[in-house]
Motif scaffolding. Structure first.
Motif, mmCIF file in Angstrom:
data_model
loop_
_atom_site.group_PDB
_atom_site.id
_atom_site.type_symbol
_atom_site.label_atom_id
_atom_site.label_comp_id
_atom_site.label_asym_id
_atom_site.label_seq_id
_atom_site.Cartn_x
_atom_site.Cartn_y
_atom_site.Cartn_z
ATOM 1 N N LYS A 294 7.062 6.460 1.584
ATOM 2 C CA LYS A 294 8.320 7.154 1.349
ATOM 3 C C LYS A 294 9.308 6.245 0.620
ATOM 4 C CE LYS A 294 11.766 9.923 3.701
ATOM 5 N NZ LYS A 294 12.250 10.421 4.980
ATOM 6 N N LYS A 295 9.294 4.973 0.973
ATOM 7 C CA LYS A 295 10.200 4.011 0.348
ATOM 8 C C LYS A 295 9.853 3.813 -1.131
ATOM 9 C CE LYS A 295 9.829 -0.354 1.318
ATOM 10 N NZ LYS A 295 9.833 -1.640 2.042
ATOM 11 N N ASN A 296 8.550 3.841 -1.467
ATOM 12 C CA ASN A 296 8.102 3.595 -2.838
ATOM 13 C C ASN A 296 7.797 4.883 -3.605
ATOM 14 O OD1 ASN A 296 8.246 0.810 -2.498
ATOM 15 N ND2 ASN A 296 6.190 0.728 -1.635
ATOM 16 N N ARG A 297 8.188 6.034 -3.060
ATOM 17 C CA ARG A 297 7.839 7.309 -3.675
ATOM 18 C C ARG A 297 8.392 7.441 -5.097
ATOM 19 N NH1 ARG A 297 8.728 11.711 0.368
ATOM 20 N NH2 ARG A 297 6.837 10.811 1.199
ATOM 21 N N ALA A 298 9.592 7.002 -5.334
ATOM 22 C CA ALA A 298 10.196 7.108 -6.670
ATOM 23 C C ALA A 298 9.406 6.276 -7.678
ATOM 24 C CB ALA A 298 11.646 6.657 -6.632
ATOM 25 N N LYS A 299 9.008 5.083 -7.295
ATOM 26 C CA LYS A 299 8.218 4.231 -8.187
ATOM 27 C C LYS A 299 6.856 4.857 -8.472
ATOM 28 C CE LYS A 299 10.203 -0.136 -6.629
ATOM 29 N NZ LYS A 299 9.929 -1.416 -5.959
ATOM 30 N N ILE A 300 6.251 5.418 -7.443
ATOM 31 C CA ILE A 300 4.936 6.036 -7.595
ATOM 32 C C ILE A 300 5.019 7.233 -8.542
ATOM 33 C CG2 ILE A 300 3.130 7.327 -6.383
ATOM 34 C CD1 ILE A 300 3.730 5.514 -3.931
#
Length: 84
Positions: free
Chosen positions: A13-19
């Motif tokens: 969830k924390k890295n969702r934007a990067k993914i």
């Protein structure tokens, strides 16, 4: 859920934007590559057709290759078969 699953979910969830940004970039590169391949294919077909049809304006002077075949041996053989 176990603590491992919870921690993994929080990390995703924390890295969702990067993914999501990475997936969009990969999709755009894939579309650009497919477009490039399509353009190259159309250009290749166009050049092939242009070269096949010829570039001269006067088509009556085109020399076509001619071939000659010596069939005396075959004629002798068939005449020998029919004579018997």
């Amino acid at each position: 859920m176990s603590q491992e699953k919870v921690d993994r979910y929080k990390e995703q969830k924390k890295n969702r934007a990067k993914i999501i940004k990475k997936e969009k970039r990969q999709w755009m590169l894939t579309k650009a590559g497919m477009g490039l391949v399509a353009v190259l294919l159309v250009a290749w077909v166009g050049v092939s057709v242009y070269n096949y049809t010829g570039t001269s304006d006067d088509t009556s002077t085109v020399d076509l290759p001619t071939y000659t075949v010596n069939t005396t041996a075959l004629d002798d053989y068939t005449s020998m078969l029919t004579a018997e």
